[in-house]
Design a protein around this motif. Structure first.
Motif, mmCIF file in Angstrom:
data_model
loop_
_atom_site.group_PDB
_atom_site.id
_atom_site.type_symbol
_atom_site.label_atom_id
_atom_site.label_comp_id
_atom_site.label_asym_id
_atom_site.label_seq_id
_atom_site.Cartn_x
_atom_site.Cartn_y
_atom_site.Cartn_z
ATOM 1 N N UNK A 80 5.604 7.202 -1.584
ATOM 2 C CA UNK A 80 4.388 6.409 -1.783
ATOM 3 C C UNK A 80 3.888 5.849 -0.458
ATOM 4 N N UNK A 81 4.792 5.370 0.365
ATOM 5 C CA UNK A 81 4.407 4.837 1.670
ATOM 6 C C UNK A 81 3.790 5.919 2.547
ATOM 7 N N UNK A 82 4.401 7.111 2.563
ATOM 8 C CA UNK A 82 3.866 8.221 3.368
ATOM 9 C C UNK A 82 2.472 8.625 2.911
ATOM 10 N N UNK A 83 2.252 8.587 1.594
ATOM 11 C CA UNK A 83 0.962 8.992 1.041
ATOM 12 C C UNK A 83 -0.065 7.858 1.044
ATOM 13 N N UNK A 84 0.402 6.643 1.252
ATOM 14 C CA UNK A 84 -0.507 5.504 1.309
ATOM 15 C C UNK A 84 -0.827 4.883 -0.033
ATOM 16 N N UNK A 85 0.120 4.953 -0.970
ATOM 17 C CA UNK A 85 -0.088 4.376 -2.292
ATOM 18 C C UNK A 85 0.899 3.242 -2.532
ATOM 19 N N UNK A 86 0.477 2.291 -3.365
ATOM 20 C CA UNK A 86 1.317 1.146 -3.671
ATOM 21 C C UNK A 86 2.309 1.397 -4.794
ATOM 22 N N UNK A 87 1.991 2.347 -5.668
ATOM 23 C CA UNK A 87 2.864 2.609 -6.816
ATOM 24 C C UNK A 87 3.051 4.110 -7.001
ATOM 25 N N UNK A 88 4.119 4.461 -7.698
ATOM 26 C CA UNK A 88 4.411 5.864 -7.977
ATOM 27 C C UNK A 88 3.327 6.481 -8.860
ATOM 28 N N UNK A 89 2.785 5.718 -9.807
ATOM 29 C CA UNK A 89 1.768 6.274 -10.697
ATOM 30 C C UNK A 89 0.517 6.653 -9.919
ATOM 31 N N UNK A 90 0.162 5.894 -8.900
ATOM 32 C CA UNK A 90 -0.990 6.252 -8.065
ATOM 33 C C UNK A 90 -0.734 7.585 -7.358
ATOM 34 N N UNK A 91 0.471 7.763 -6.839
ATOM 35 C CA UNK A 91 0.821 9.012 -6.163
ATOM 36 C C UNK A 91 0.827 10.182 -7.142
ATOM 37 N N UNK A 92 1.323 9.951 -8.355
ATOM 38 C CA UNK A 92 1.361 10.998 -9.380
ATOM 39 C C UNK A 92 -0.056 11.417 -9.764
ATOM 40 N N UNK A 93 -0.927 10.458 -9.998
ATOM 41 C CA UNK A 93 -2.309 10.763 -10.368
ATOM 42 C C UNK A 93 -3.003 11.510 -9.234
ATOM 43 N N UNK A 94 -2.807 11.049 -8.004
ATOM 44 C CA UNK A 94 -3.404 11.695 -6.832
ATOM 45 C C UNK A 94 -2.948 13.152 -6.736
ATOM 46 N N UNK A 95 -1.646 13.400 -6.878
ATOM 47 C CA UNK A 95 -1.111 14.759 -6.803
ATOM 48 C C UNK A 95 -1.612 15.621 -7.967
ATOM 49 N N UNK A 96 -1.681 15.025 -9.152
ATOM 50 C CA UNK A 96 -2.159 15.770 -10.322
ATOM 51 C C UNK A 96 -3.627 16.181 -10.159
ATOM 52 N N UNK A 97 -4.438 15.306 -9.601
ATOM 53 C CA UNK A 97 -5.855 15.618 -9.379
ATOM 54 C C UNK A 97 -6.027 16.760 -8.398
ATOM 55 N N UNK A 98 -5.048 16.978 -7.545
ATOM 56 C CA UNK A 98 -5.108 18.059 -6.568
ATOM 57 C C UNK A 98 -4.367 19.308 -7.019
ATOM 58 N N UNK A 99 -3.887 19.295 -8.269
ATOM 59 C CA UNK A 99 -3.207 20.464 -8.815
ATOM 60 C C UNK A 99 -1.837 20.715 -8.219
ATOM 61 N N UNK A 100 -1.208 19.684 -7.686
ATOM 62 C CA UNK A 100 0.108 19.832 -7.052
ATOM 63 C C UNK A 100 1.259 19.655 -8.026
ATOM 64 N N UNK A 101 0.990 19.099 -9.189
ATOM 65 C CA UNK A 101 2.072 18.860 -10.157
ATOM 66 C C UNK A 101 2.046 19.896 -11.247
#
Length: 101
Positions: A80-101
């Motif tokens: 989360x820190x590397x990606x610049x997000x405060x929570x895991x759910x933010x990172x998950x949503x971000x990755x899902x929107x980019x088709x990475x999950x």
């Protein structure tokens, strides 16, 4: 499809292999300080986010990965820190929107 003046043409999402790091487009994060940030996410981080996205609790993710729960929490925070997000759910949503999950 053509790109406009300062935009780049969309690239197909290619999932990384084990140990490989995928550079992602700059910016796109929720925090204003991340504008222009070059984000990279590795195979291990994606695997962790995928398992968390299934709804498994931390101890379940830890068992699947063969790690301690503390290590899973530490790696989640680091991703989360590397990606610049405060929570895991933010990172998950971000990755899902980019088709990475």
């Amino acid at each position: 499809m053509t790109a406009l003046h300062n935009e780049t043409a969309p690239q197909p999402n290619v999932l990384p292999r084990h140990g490989e790091v995928v550079p992602l487009r700059p910016g796109g994060g929720p925090r204003s300080g991340n504008v222009g940030l070059q984000r990279e996410i590795g195979h291990d981080d994606l695997q962790l986010l995928r398992l968390l996205a299934t709804g498994l609790p931390m101890d379940g993710v830890a068992r699947r990965l063969g790690l301690s729960e503390r290590t899973v929490r530490r790696r989640t925070r680091a991703a989360c820190d590397r990606l610049g997000f405060g929570t895991a759910i933010e990172a998950i949503v971000w990755a899902a929107h980019r088709g990475l999950l």
